[in-house]
Write a protein that holds these residues in place. Structure first.
Motif, mmCIF file in Angstrom:
data_model
loop_
_atom_site.group_PDB
_atom_site.id
_atom_site.type_symbol
_atom_site.label_atom_id
_atom_site.label_comp_id
_atom_site.label_asym_id
_atom_site.label_seq_id
_atom_site.Cartn_x
_atom_site.Cartn_y
_atom_site.Cartn_z
ATOM 1 N N PHE A 199 38.739 44.662 34.153
ATOM 2 C CA PHE A 199 39.683 43.936 33.307
ATOM 3 C C PHE A 199 41.105 44.461 33.463
ATOM 4 N N ALA A 200 41.249 45.584 34.169
ATOM 5 C CA ALA A 200 42.585 46.094 34.462
ATOM 6 C C ALA A 200 43.157 45.457 35.722
ATOM 7 N N GLY A 201 42.331 44.684 36.434
ATOM 8 C CA GLY A 201 42.787 44.022 37.649
ATOM 9 C C GLY A 201 43.278 42.609 37.389
ATOM 10 N N ASP A 202 43.623 41.923 38.465
ATOM 11 C CA ASP A 202 44.189 40.580 38.343
ATOM 12 C C ASP A 202 43.123 39.496 38.221
ATOM 13 N N ALA A 203 41.945 39.723 38.771
ATOM 14 C CA ALA A 203 40.899 38.685 38.774
ATOM 15 C C ALA A 203 39.575 39.292 38.328
ATOM 16 N N PRO A 204 39.417 39.549 37.028
ATOM 17 C CA PRO A 204 38.194 40.217 36.550
ATOM 18 C C PRO A 204 36.923 39.409 36.818
ATOM 19 N N LEU A 205 36.988 38.071 36.686
ATOM 20 C CA LEU A 205 35.797 37.257 36.920
ATOM 21 C C LEU A 205 35.366 37.343 38.383
ATOM 22 N N HIS A 206 36.330 37.290 39.282
ATOM 23 C CA HIS A 206 36.029 37.409 40.711
ATOM 24 C C HIS A 206 35.411 38.775 41.008
ATOM 25 N N SER A 207 35.943 39.830 40.383
ATOM 26 C CA SER A 207 35.397 41.176 40.589
ATOM 27 C C SER A 207 33.983 41.279 40.037
ATOM 28 N N LEU A 208 33.749 40.650 38.880
ATOM 29 C CA LEU A 208 32.428 40.681 38.269
ATOM 30 C C LEU A 208 31.388 40.017 39.161
#
Length: 561
Positions: free
Chosen positions: A273-282
């Motif tokens: 959630f500290a990044g720009d695209a949390p859903l993509h990271s998830l």
């Protein structure tokens, strides 16, 4: 009849005791064999941990947390410092605590499986011998991942045995039927006190331990919602368990109160959630987590986390636990595994990094217990199939021998996979993939430690390399500063002799012009020498040193470069 049953029960007990002892012996052997030489070099975090363990011991400093290297809990370091004092500074002593923690996890996993009564989760009469617990313990003992992380000095390996001990005590106290007599009730509460004590201790092991209250809290809440009988007793049990864990964790709470930035610094740095695209990271983490569990060619020697047997058992076990979700052990196992794996899924990952997968280490015991449930279910289905087959084919042998034969086959498959794991680690990973981790720092430190009568002048960049610095603590535990006048006096007093034609060792890189910061190693007869940090050399001083070094003949090449 009763005597025959007692004989059968005694035989089964002896078999389990012998088999578990064998599994523990195999697990210990896989974790300590060549421990002083494999892995070939220290991981950066291993060396930092070893240095911190020595500093904590030498300074007599008691603290629950260290803020360097992104912040770390300290229980593991105190255990490491004890091993370093007992066995000396070596790879073996630095990693031995990990090997012991990994080995202790095996019998504890078996005991937790028995406490949860996992065999009762199958549909029909369960197979004998506490099969699910034995299979779970065997699976963890020969797991390539667990072998790997039991052989390096990372603090995370301390979490599983303490967590398993916590769960064993908690289940004994929570699910033991209350007695009308005071002594039995008090004994049951003592188990909960022990569980709270152990839970509090886990907070001093690894960051992922902070999720454990969520596991226990969610489980207890579901228990109270689904079964409101004896609500008063259960409420008191929760208070006993929770307050004990809070009392034990007070030193850590006080530290975080005094250093609030240490509480969430690491989690904020790695959270998706500290990044720009949390859903993509998830989504990427979920795919990668599946891949490293079940598919090869991805990480750490190219082997998946689960061998074929454990993987099949895990998938079947998940279905069994979901089917029997109303049963408390199933709910607990699923919560344990699902919550335990969240640090891996919800953190930004470098999936090529060695230590990344450690973030979900709290879920590993649950994973193998679920796998044990699945394999036991498979054995039970086979038992029923053979029974039905014998009804139509009377000439077949009795079903009891078939069930034992099938269980033996499962054990043999796991032992075969254990042999494969050992081969992959010792013969493939250590000789192929782990080559190139480099042992230059180790060789350099051993060379310098061998200079027992001569001074050694080395670049600061070489001295402060973590592995070199740690191994030099064997002969140079003291650190000091020195001025140039004292340096000249030391060098003049260390004149050549017949035995030592060179007064000092000048260790310089092949491009020494850029080196202006040096360290002087002064050995001592009692083995407690001193490393002196020198003031930066001026250009003329550095050139004079280089000229003196070039005038020393013959030159020796210690390491390329």
């Amino acid at each position: 009849m009763k005597k025959a049953r007692r004989t059968v029960s005694s035989t089964r007990y002896r078999f389990q005791a012998i088999y578990v002892s064998l599994v523990i012996a195999v697990a210990f052997g896989l974790r300590v064999a060549k421990l002083n030489s494999l892995p070939l070099a220290l991981h950066m975090d291993e060396a930092i941990n070893g240095l911190d363990a020595l500093r904590l011991f030498r300074a007599g400093w008691i603290t629950p947390f260290l803020q360097n290297n992104f912040g770390r809990e300290t229980l593991f370091f105190y255990l490491q410092s004890l091993a370093l004092q007992l066995y000396g500074i070596s790879f073996f002593s630095l990693r031995f605590v990990s090997a012991l923690a990994g080995t202790f996890s095996i019998p504890l996993l078996y005991l937790v499986g028995r406490r949860l009564r996992l065999d009762n989760l199958v549909h029909s009469k369960p197979l004998p011998l506490n099969l699910a617990s034995l299979l779970a313990a065997t699976g963890l003992a020969i797991s390539y991942w667990h072998i790997y992380f039991s052989r390096i000095g990372f603090r995370a390996i301390l979490l599983p045995p303490l967590l398993l001990a916590t769960i064993g005590c908690f289940w004994q106290g929570w699910h033991t039927l209350p007695s009308s007599t005071r002594p039995n009730a008090g004994r049951r509460r003592l188990w909960l006190v022990a569980a709270g004590l152990l839970l509090g201790i886990t907070f001093y092991t690894y960051l992922a331990a902070r999720l454990l209250p969520l596991i226990f809290g969610t489980f207890v809440a579901l228990e109270l919602l689904t079964n409101r009988s004896d609500l008063k007793r259960k409420s008191v049990d929760v208070l006993v368990f929770g307050l004990t864990s809070i009392l034990v964790s007070i030193p850590l709470v006080i530290y975080f109160y005094q250093n609030p930035h240490a509480v969430s610094g690491r989690t904020q740095a790695i959270s998706i959630f500290a990044g720009d695209a949390p859903l993509h990271s998830l989504i990427g983490n979920l795919i990668a987590t599946f891949r490293v569990h079940f598919l090869g060619g991805t990480w750490l020697g190219q082997w998946p986390a689960l061998n074929v047997v454990s993987a099949v058992g895990f998938l079947i076990g998940l279905l069994v636990c979901l089917y029997h979700l109303k049963k408390a052990p199933c709910r607990f196992l699923l919560l344990w595994w699902a919550i335990g794996v969240t640090p891996t899924v919800f953190s930004r990952q470098d999936w090529a990094a060695t230590s990344t997968i450690l973030r979900g280490i709290g879920a590993w015991p649950a994973l193998f217990l679920i796998s044990g449930v699945g394999l036991t279910t498979l054995a039970d289905l086979s038992f029923k199939w053979i029974t039905n087959l014998r009804k139509t084919t009377p000439q077949l042998p009795n079903t009891a021998s078939h069930s034992k034969w099938f269980a033996a086959c499962l054990f043999l498959l796991l032992i075969a996979d254990g042999t494969l794991s050992a081969h992959n680690y010792f013969s493939v990973w250590a000789t192929t993939y782990d080559r190139g981790s480099g042992d230059d720092a180790v060789y350099l430190a051993r060379y310098l430690n061998g200079q027992t009568r001569r001074l050694s002048l080395i670049p600061l960049s070489a001295f402060k390399e973590n592995t070199t610095n740690l191994l030099l603590q064997t002969r140079y535990p003291n650190l000091g500063n020195i001025d140039l006048d004292t340096l000249h006096t030391l060098l003049e007093s260390n004149q050549p002799t017949g035995q030592e034609p060179v007064p000092a060792v000048y260790l310089t890189p092949d491009q020494p012009d850029s080196q202006t910061d040096f360290v002087l190693l002064v050995p001592s007869g009692n083995g407690r020498g001193t490393a002196y940090l020198l003031p930066p050399f001026t250009a003329p001083q550095a050139e004079a040193l280089l000229s003196q070094m070039r005038a020393t003949a013959p030159l020796s090449i210690i390491l390329n470069g």
